[in-house]
Write an enzyme that holds these catalytic residues in place. Structure first.
Site, PDB file in Angstrom:
ATOM      1  CG  ASP A 236      14.745  24.063  19.461  1.00 56.64           C
ATOM      2  OD1 ASP A 236      14.849  25.096  20.569  1.00 56.64           O
ATOM      3  OD2 ASP A 236      13.709  23.462  19.316  1.00 56.64           O
ATOM      4  CG  ASP A 260      17.969  20.374  19.130  1.00 54.76           C
ATOM      5  OD1 ASP A 260      18.592  19.523  19.888  1.00 54.76           O
ATOM      6  OD2 ASP A 260      16.825  20.566  19.166  1.00 54.76           O
ATOM      7  CG  ASP A 264      14.260  17.689  16.293  1.00 51.86           C
ATOM      8  OD1 ASP A 264      15.154  16.375  15.996  1.00 51.86           O
ATOM      9  OD2 ASP A 264      14.355  18.238  17.075  1.00 51.86           O
ATOM     10  NE  ARG A 316      17.515  11.665  21.346  1.00 51.92           N
ATOM     11  CZ  ARG A 316      17.054  12.755  21.937  1.00 51.92           C
ATOM     12  NH1 ARG A 316      16.990  13.892  21.243  1.00 51.92           N
ATOM     13  NH2 ARG A 316      16.917  12.896  23.195  1.00 51.92           N
TER      14      ARG A 316
END
Length: 439
Positions: A236, A260, A264, A316
């Protein structure tokens, strides 16, 4: 949490794991017996790492912060570059940073992690491995001395670097369990190539790396352990991808501009601490939980502490689904859309952070809830305790306080917690460490 609640969450995790197994193959083109075994072991490790009483961990961290600040009466922001003696300003750093013999006792670092990742020791119980070669030319049979060769070796390893280097990863770097990547004493950059992947592993420390300008990989045959080579699909472009993994500590890492996310953590990952990092120039910074439908992330427990969310960030910081997220004593000096968001009823406890809102009148709110009307999200537990709001910033709270509130006034530093944030995050990001001197 009652024993019945614990059993419910574990049952929910197992049911979700069974239902979602077909999608657990992310980037694994051939989910063979090796990867099936690795997924099963990771699932068991996550179950063991899950704490049914997360308040105990948040309480412990707050207690350490309070002790670190005792005797400190200066709250004036110092804008000048620090050139004086070592000044470790938070409890993680005070554990090791001001010791001039850090290079002779590198593994002391493993004793210093706090928060949900507090049991992470990385490669403490293994030998040292010195990376001497910055190349990444052979993905299936990496050259000894390269980082790719180091991270797939069997057993614990404490990986260090012979000198400063820029490592351009040809494809994602698949790291195995019980590893520490310790770049202290060198300027090591993972840049202009693929990022780091922690998939179905446990017990990993990543420390003092620069990670920036990461791009998606094309996949192919890539070594993923000392005894296995697998075919991977396209990655990703995450800086650090944590997938179905537990007991992870990311500390003093500087990250920016990845394809990305910067970090994560998804698919039942838990027992994670992200601390002392500096994040800049990126849109979607951190994602905790990738799917509203994956209830397996109910066991996710992550501490985000002493980080600086700096220039060029959009949103985020983090964005959360399910799980229990403790966001404590971070400095939010920049965002364009919002700072903390989520969906699928995560528990978010924000304590002693400083939020400086952007000039945009429509972006003053710290929080953002997705895919739920107010009559639904108002039951989610999102609490702000002792945060410092500046330039019009505001945090929309919801839910009730934790039924067992473990936070005393001393532990929460309720008098002026926001005024300490600049001190606590003063040395966020990578450190310039020289052997024989404090970092």
């Amino acid at each position: 949490m009652a024993e019945s609640d614990k059993k419910f969450f574990l049952l929910l995790f197992f049911v979700s794991f069974a239902v979602i197994v077909p999608t657990l193959h992310a980037h694994i083109a051939s989910f063979d017996d090796y990867w099936k075994q690795r997924a099963e072991e990771a699932q068991k490790a996550a179950q063991e790492a899950y704490n049914p009483n997360p308040e105990e961990i948040t309480n412990d961290l707050n207690s350490h912060v309070n002790k670190a600040l005792m005797g400190t009466n200066s709250t004036r922001r110092n804008l000048r570059k620090h050139n004086g003696p070592c000044t470790a300003t938070n409890p993680i750093d005070r554990c090791w940073r001001c010791k001039p013999n850090w290079a002779k006792n590198r593994k002391k670092l493993a004793d210093c992690v706090l928060g949900f990742g507090h049991k992470t020791v990385g490669g403490k119980n293994g030998p040292f491995y010195v990376v001497t070669d910055s190349s990444d030319n052979d993905l299936a049979n990496p050259k000894p001395g390269t980082l790719r060769h180091a991270v797939v070796q069997n057993g614990p390893l404490w990986i260090i670097f012979a000198r400063s280097m820029v490592i351009r990863l040809s494809e994602e770097l698949i790291i195995t369990s019980h590893k520490t990547i310790d770049a202290r004493g060198a300027n090591v950059r993972i840049a202009h190539g693929a990022g780091l992947t922690l998939q179905f592993v446990k017990n990993v420390i990543i420390h003092n790396l620069h990670i920036h300008d990461i791009v998606a990989g094309n996949g192919g045959l890539i070594i993923d352990s000392a005894n296995h080579i697998g075919f991977r699909t396209r990655s990703d472009g995450d800086g650090i991808s944590i997938f179905g993994s537990s007991n992870i500590w990311i500390d003093h890492v500087s990250m920016s501009n990845c394809g990305d996310g910067l970090v994560d953590a998804i698919m039942g990952s838990t027992a994670i601490t992200i601390s002392n990092c500096h994040f800049t120039h990126h849109n979607e910074v951190m994602l905790f939980g990738a799917s509203d439908s994956y209830a397996g992330d109910a066991i996710m427990q992550i501490t985000v502490a002493f980080n600086h969310f700096g220039r060029g960030l959009v949103q985020r910081m983090p964005r959360c689904r399910w799980g229990f997220i403790h966001v404590v004593n971070n400095d939010y000096t920049h965002w364009l859309m919002y700072a903390i968001g989520g969906s699928s009823h995560p528990t978010i406890i924000s304590q002693g952070n400083r939020f400086i809102a952007p000039p945009d009148q429509f972006a003053k709110e710290v929080t953002k809830r997705d895919y739920a009307p107010e009559d639904v999200w108002r039951a989610w537990t999102w609490r702000s305790e002792g945060d410092l709001m500046m330039n019009g910033a505001f945090f929309v709270q919801s839910g009730s306080r934790l039924t067992r509130n473990p936070f005393s006034r001393a532990q929460m530093i309720k008098s002026r917690p926001g005024t300490f944030v600049k001190r606590l995050t003063r040395f966020s990001g990578t450190l310039s460490c020289r052997p024989g001197r404090p970092c």
